[in-house]
Design an enzyme around this catalytic site. Sequence first.
Site, mmCIF file in Angstrom:
data_model
loop_
_atom_site.group_PDB
_atom_site.id
_atom_site.type_symbol
_atom_site.label_atom_id
_atom_site.label_comp_id
_atom_site.label_asym_id
_atom_site.label_seq_id
_atom_site.Cartn_x
_atom_site.Cartn_y
_atom_site.Cartn_z
ATOM 1 N N ARG A 35 -5.246 5.891 -20.820
ATOM 2 C CA ARG A 35 -4.181 6.640 -20.474
ATOM 3 C C ARG A 35 -3.308 7.186 -21.788
ATOM 4 O O ARG A 35 -2.716 8.162 -21.813
ATOM 5 C CB ARG A 35 -3.248 5.738 -19.481
ATOM 6 N N LYS A 186 -8.558 0.737 2.212
ATOM 7 C CA LYS A 186 -7.799 0.816 3.481
ATOM 8 C C LYS A 186 -7.547 2.162 4.007
ATOM 9 O O LYS A 186 -7.332 3.128 2.901
ATOM 10 C CB LYS A 186 -6.434 0.583 3.148
ATOM 11 N N GLY A 336 -7.584 4.376 -9.429
ATOM 12 C CA GLY A 336 -7.780 3.536 -10.276
ATOM 13 C C GLY A 336 -9.104 2.843 -10.343
ATOM 14 O O GLY A 336 -9.759 2.545 -11.091
ATOM 15 N N GLY A 359 -2.006 7.140 -7.108
ATOM 16 C CA GLY A 359 -0.939 7.687 -6.220
ATOM 17 C C GLY A 359 -0.621 9.148 -6.373
ATOM 18 O O GLY A 359 -0.531 10.021 -5.325
HETATM 19 P P1 ADP Z 1 -9.081 3.522 -5.583
HETATM 20 O O1 ADP Z 1 -8.095 2.461 -6.536
HETATM 21 O O2 ADP Z 1 -10.257 4.197 -6.091
HETATM 22 O O3 ADP Z 1 -8.202 4.449 -4.873
HETATM 23 P P2 ADP Z 1 -9.148 1.320 -3.377
HETATM 24 O O4 ADP Z 1 -7.873 0.702 -4.173
HETATM 25 O O5 ADP Z 1 -8.731 2.366 -2.088
HETATM 26 O O6 ADP Z 1 -9.685 2.523 -4.380
HETATM 27 O O7 ADP Z 1 -10.293 0.570 -2.936
HETATM 28 C C1 ADP Z 1 -10.893 -0.323 -4.333
HETATM 29 C C2 ADP Z 1 -11.272 -1.625 -3.657
HETATM 30 O O8 ADP Z 1 -11.617 -1.915 -2.310
HETATM 31 C C3 ADP Z 1 -12.100 -2.387 -4.312
HETATM 32 O O9 ADP Z 1 -11.584 -3.575 -5.019
HETATM 33 C C4 ADP Z 1 -13.140 -2.773 -3.610
HETATM 34 O O10 ADP Z 1 -13.476 -4.223 -3.806
HETATM 35 C C5 ADP Z 1 -12.630 -2.672 -2.205
HETATM 36 N N1 ADP Z 1 -13.722 -2.537 -1.069
HETATM 37 C C6 ADP Z 1 -14.290 -1.480 -1.138
HETATM 38 N N2 ADP Z 1 -15.429 -1.861 -0.072
HETATM 39 C C7 ADP Z 1 -15.124 -2.869 0.490
HETATM 40 C C8 ADP Z 1 -15.620 -3.596 1.561
HETATM 41 N N3 ADP Z 1 -16.448 -3.216 2.124
HETATM 42 N N4 ADP Z 1 -15.005 -4.739 1.524
HETATM 43 C C9 ADP Z 1 -14.055 -5.312 0.942
HETATM 44 N N5 ADP Z 1 -13.582 -4.672 -0.084
HETATM 45 C C10 ADP Z 1 -13.922 -3.326 -0.340
HETATM 46 MG MG MG Z 2 -7.025 0.804 -6.040
#
Ligand code: ADP
Ligand code: MG
Length: 378
Positions: A35, A186, A336, A359
């Site tokens: 960053r 989620k 992230g 976000g």
């Molecule tokens: P980003 O930061 O790229 O937006 P998220 O924060 O939504 O992504 O999701 C990332 C997290 O989701 C990671 O820590 C990963 O371990 C978890 N994750 C992804 N798939 C699974 C799964 N099937 N079961 C448990 N955790 C998961």
């Molecule tokens: Mg995340």
Amino acid sequence: MRTLDELDVEGKRVLVRVDFNVPLDDGGRITDDSRIRAALPTLRELRERGARLLLAAHLGRPKGRDEKLSLRPAAERLSELLGADVALAPSLDDVPDGDVVMLENVRYEEGETKNDPELARRYAALADAYVNDAFGAAHRAHASTEAVAHLLPSAAGRLLEREVKTLKSILEDPQRPLVAVVGGAKVTDKIGVLETFLQRADRVLVGGAMCFPFFKAQGHEVGDSLCEEEGLEPARRVLDGGGEKLRLPNDLVAGREFAADTETRTLDGPDVPDGWMGLDIGRRSASGYAEVIRDAGTVFWNGPMGAFELEPFAAGTRTVAEAVAESDAVSVVGGGDSAAALAQFGLADRVTHLSTGGGASLELIEGKALPGVEALER
Ligand code: ADP
Ligand code: MG
């Protein structure tokens, strides 16, 4: 949006809001300085054009002053990268003179997150012009991102400009086919993004733990998988409206628990037996997704396909990341953990645009107005 092209900065002191919200280890050392690097083009340009810099940034969520969340490590790192002294101002009442000065963590000030006009006036009194380059904070209406922009001649920095243009262009004028790959933990975090892409994209590929509310809504067993209860309703809605565009994995890799040394098995369908949790998409699904990505004109990827931090469950995310990196498509990655996954696979510099804002990038894609951006509009 006003840009640096329209701002007179020669001989001026310019207050620059940057996103230096970097991860620190237990010893207070910066573990990823991307960053800070991302702000360099704006900072260098301003200096070349004869401006003195007064930087403002936040770090973490301090309640009042908290030495652990001081911006000193960021100031030191910036000094190395810029090849110039960076003086840290202990407080707003004690700002040293200098070519590059950095304010302490703006969230030490109580009014910052309240968008307090009085605090904004104190910031504005320290400078002649304002530049916002903190895309990662642009979805927040805070004193250093919103209120202050109205009090000085103001413009977007080069990073903020590029982030907004790139993300808007994939919605408004994408090279087709437009493929969205959405994963992560989620479904409720990503529901707005899914709905946007179901309208605008040609294909929407879903992975990660957020698959399980979809599978549950379809009547499948999810075993011990991470399955967000509040995600069921949104998942049902997306399934109803998704039609042919929407793709879910049709094989999975499961583990006994969320650990690298757990027992694993592959599942030839979306059902997860009791005592198991789905932790990655399977090989067949991953290579199917990779094929769609290879033929894309534009690909937007947010959210890992599985628990990529654990090696036995990283393959699905790796296959997708490699396909995104190898494809000739315009590739945009937000989030992230998605950025961390790209870095883990050594592919971070192989995409067209790696967004610095988690976000903020999601809110922009959802079609929400970003207060930090709106404040810079003509
Ligand atoms: P980003 O930061 O790229 O937006 P998220 O924060 O939504 O992504 O999701 C990332 C997290 O989701 C990671 O820590 C990963 O371990 C978890 N994750 C992804 N798939 C699974 C799964 N099937 N079961 C448990 N955790 C998961
Ligand atoms: Mg995340």
